[in-house]
Design an enzyme around this catalytic site. Structure first.
Site, PDB file in Angstrom:
ATOM      1  N   ASN A 176       0.855  -1.182   0.000  1.00 26.15           N
ATOM      2  CA  ASN A 176       0.000   0.000   0.000  1.00 26.15           C
ATOM      3  C   ASN A 176       0.891   1.231   0.000  1.00 26.15           C
ATOM      4  O   ASN A 176       1.348   1.700   1.049  1.00 26.15           O
ATOM      5  CB  ASN A 176      -0.923  -0.012   1.222  1.00 26.15           C
ATOM      6  CG  ASN A 176      -1.956  -1.105   1.143  1.00 26.15           C
ATOM      7  OD1 ASN A 176      -2.933  -0.997   0.412  1.00 26.15           O
ATOM      8  ND2 ASN A 176      -1.736  -2.192   1.890  1.00 26.15           N
ATOM      9  N   GLU A 177       1.158   1.741  -1.188  1.00 26.04           N
ATOM     10  CA  GLU A 177       2.077   2.856  -1.375  1.00 26.04           C
ATOM     11  C   GLU A 177       1.425   4.183  -0.993  1.00 26.04           C
ATOM     12  O   GLU A 177       0.206   4.252  -0.785  1.00 26.04           O
ATOM     13  CB  GLU A 177       2.538   2.902  -2.835  1.00 26.04           C
ATOM     14  CG  GLU A 177       3.314   1.674  -3.288  1.00 26.04           C
ATOM     15  CD  GLU A 177       4.747   1.647  -2.781  1.00 26.04           C
ATOM     16  OE1 GLU A 177       5.048   2.340  -1.790  1.00 26.04           O
ATOM     17  OE2 GLU A 177       5.574   0.926  -3.373  1.00 26.04           O
TER      18      GLU A 177
END
Length: 644
Positions: A176-177
């Site tokens: 989850n950037e």
């Protein structure tokens, strides 16, 4: 306090899950700091094992969310040990992995499928049908429904009882950037450049790192009943501070864990080093003012106010949380003089000690005037990159210097460089068949596959020749250069073996042979599972074995840092200034390591070449010393003494 710090007797720690806690002024997530990552990993593995056993007693399945990367490796090792030695069964365990690269084949060494089976699943009795890892071969047309189905499988299993996490330097959890929404579910995602850079060493170059991945979403992770995040090494310190002390923001997805009711961050000392209570504890509560903390506080105040130490006033100390220190020391003038003298006494142009002089206020002994010096270098260039000026000074000042390259460094040579050397050799030998065979092995090598033994030997020979060129340039006889080729390194992949008795014996035998008065070694802990740390552990274990020997009574150990980080002024016990001419000489010594210039694979997120990094770092240390009130040197190499 919300948090705890355990530093001395990890075997006596009673580990307590987060539960309810009182929020402090700075920290918003429960965290526990351990002396090292190994002790911390064993404690986390015990919590997981206890959960598995409790669920088994209740006749229930235990649903684990699992992570990959370097952070959980020792947790998995301990779980395997518990299975083999203490009958921990995984027959009631269902697992869901966080993420997987896209596209990637399951049998690729860089795939998380391969990682999990290599580190855990192949060694325990978990049922294959209970293992769930995102499919890196899924097509673009199928991926949307696949992700929905992955979420449904977690729900059907009863949800995650325990989620193990690492954290990336972008603040990502799973993949989850930055920009990920708190309500996000399992999905495909484009990887941040920094994330790909951090993975580059595993893929032998950033060009080989996939640009996409499948990941559990933030919301999926948040639904886990228990969350434990692991962070090791100083390279994680900045993002850990942002996550624990900063505001919740999509730009640092890990900050969403501030809203989780049962989350704990497990940190080693290096990863915690930027937290306010560690970096500047006087801003948090009353302190026990030990000598190193006094230096740290005075240097911090000097840098913050951009005043030299001798210009600091009572008012400066009182306004920045140090009235207790001032009360203990009497006044700013006396404290300033005391700390100024301590800093001044770290500086020496004689790293082997100055003969026939009063060494009371010098970092090293004057006697014996000619010392036997043993420099350990993890890779065949760390010596000149990190302490080339000091190396040069020790040789020039007549000491008997030995250099020991602990590993061959073969994995850091590109195929292109290896091919170049083979083609040069082809023009100098009549053994055309052997050359043709070597060329064929390089040209037909598949992406990310392991080099053949012959190619690994070639790449090791390239690095050996470069090292000898550098040491000859610095005036060291070839017979004083030792290539240890420690076995733990020789896997042909980024993943290394654990230290063995053979590794320790090789180190111990050399120390016993040289009987050094000084040992220099890389003390870089940026990656606690990296080659530098393993090489340092090998030294420490060797010292533990040898410390009762008579010659060890006269042996001092000095630690230098690698290419990425430097000791802070308050940590420095010996500072060796370099003249402009010596800076250039060090640069030329680094240049002999030609295979590590320009296209080096392991430069991290820093685009500068190693020689530029080294010069910038040495110059910055000199500037820090000058800002504190010392002379204006061109550069300084720094060392911290290790006491055994």
């Amino acid at each position: 306090m919300v948090t705890d710090i355990y530093m001395y007797n990890p075997q006596e720690i009673v580990y307590k899950p987060a539960g309810q806690f009182e929020e402090t002024r700075f920290e918003k997530i429960h965290n526990i700091i351990f002396n090292n990552s190994l002790d911390a990993s064993k404690i986390v593995a015990k919590e997981i094992a206890d959960l598995i056993r409790q669920k088994s007693k209740e006749g229930k399945m235990c649903v684990l969310g699992l992570a990959t990367g370097s952070s959980p490796i020792k947790v998995y090792e301990e779980l395997v040990r518990l299975h083999k030695e203490e009958n921990l069964s995984f027959t009631n365990v269902i697992t869901f992995n966080l993420d997987e690269y896209l596209p990637i084949q399951p049998n690729d060494m860089q795939s998380y499928y391969y990682f999990m089976h290599d580190h855990l699943f192949n060694h325990v009795d978990i049922l294959p049908e209970n293992v769930h890892i995102p499919d890196g071969t899924i097509s673009s047309e199928e991926i949307y429904q696949y992700c929905i189905d992955y979420e449904l499988k977690i729900k059907e299993a009863g949800g995650l009882d325990f989620q193990l996490l690492g954290i990336g330097r972008t603040g990502h959890i799973g993949f989850n950037e930055p920009g990920s929404h708190q309500n996000s579910g399992t999905r495909s995602i484009t990887l941040n450049h920094i994330t790909r850079v951090d993975a580059a060493s595993s893929f032998l170059g950033i060009d080989n790192v996939p640009k996409r991945a499948i990941t559990m979403g933030v919301n999926t992770i948040q639904k886990a009943r228990r969350v434990v995040l692991l962070a090791w090494g100083v390279n994680k310190a900045k993002i850990i501070k942002e996550t624990i002390e900063g505001d919740i923001t999509s730009q640092v997805p890990a900050t969403y864990l501030q809203n989780h009711k049962n989350a704990t961050f497990i940190l080693d000392i290096e990863a915690s080093s930027e937290l306010t209570r560690i970096k500047t504890p006087w801003l948090v509560s009353s302190c026990v003012w030990k000598d190193e903390l006094k230096k740290k506080a005075v240097f911090w105040l000097s840098e913050k106010l951009q005043k030299s130490i001798l210009k600091l006033t009572d008012k400066d100390y009182n306004e920045h949380g140090m009235s207790g220190l001032l009360a203990e020391e009497g006044n700013a003038y006396d404290l300033n003089i005391k700390i100024f003298n301590k800093l001044q006494h770290t500086i020496t142009g004689w790293p082997g000690g100055k003969p026939k002089s009063d060494d009371t206020n010098r970092p090293e002994r004057a006697n014996p005037s000619k010392k036997r010096v043993l420099i350990f270098s993890p890779h065949p260039d760390d010596d000149v990159i990190s302490m080339g000026g000091t190396f040069d000074r020790l040789v020039e000042q007549g000491h008997e210097v030995h250099i020991a390259y602990q590993t061959s460094g073969n994995i850091a040579v590109t195929d292109e460089d290896a091919l170049k050397f083979v083609e040069v050799a082809a023009g100098l030998t009549s053994n055309a068949l052997a050359i043709k065979d070597m060329v064929g092995k390089i040209l037909t090598k598949k992406n990310n596959s392991i080099d053949s033994l012959e190619v690994r030997l070639l790449k090791g020979a390239i690095r050996k020749a470069e090292s000898l060129a550098a040491t000859r340039y610095l005036g060291l006889p070839d017979e004083n250069v030792h290539f240890l080729n420690l076995p733990f390194y020789e896997t042909g992949t980024v993943k290394k073996k654990n230290l063995s008795e053979e590794d320790i014996n090789i180190m111990s035998d050399l120390i016993t042979k040289v009987k050094p008065h000084q040992i220099y070694a890389a003390g870089d802990l940026a990656d606690p599972h990296g080659t530098h740390k393993v090489c340092l552990d090998a030294l420490f274990e060797s010292i533990e074995i040898l410390k009762e020997q008579a010659f060890m009574n006269d042996c001092w150990v000095w630690l230098y840092r690698g290419a990425w980080f430097e000791w802070e002024p308050y940590e420095i016990d010996m500072a060796v200034p370099m003249s402009p001419d010596q800076v250039i000489k060090k640069r030329h010594a680094i240049f002999f390591h030609q295979s590590q210039k320009d296209k080096v694979m392991f430069r991290g997120d820093d685009a500068r070449e190693f020689w530029v990094r080294a010069e910038d770092r040495n110059r910055l240390t000199a500037e820090k010393y000058h800002g504190l009130g010392m002379a204006d040197y061109a550069a300084i190499e720094a060392f911290k003494r290790y006491y055994f």
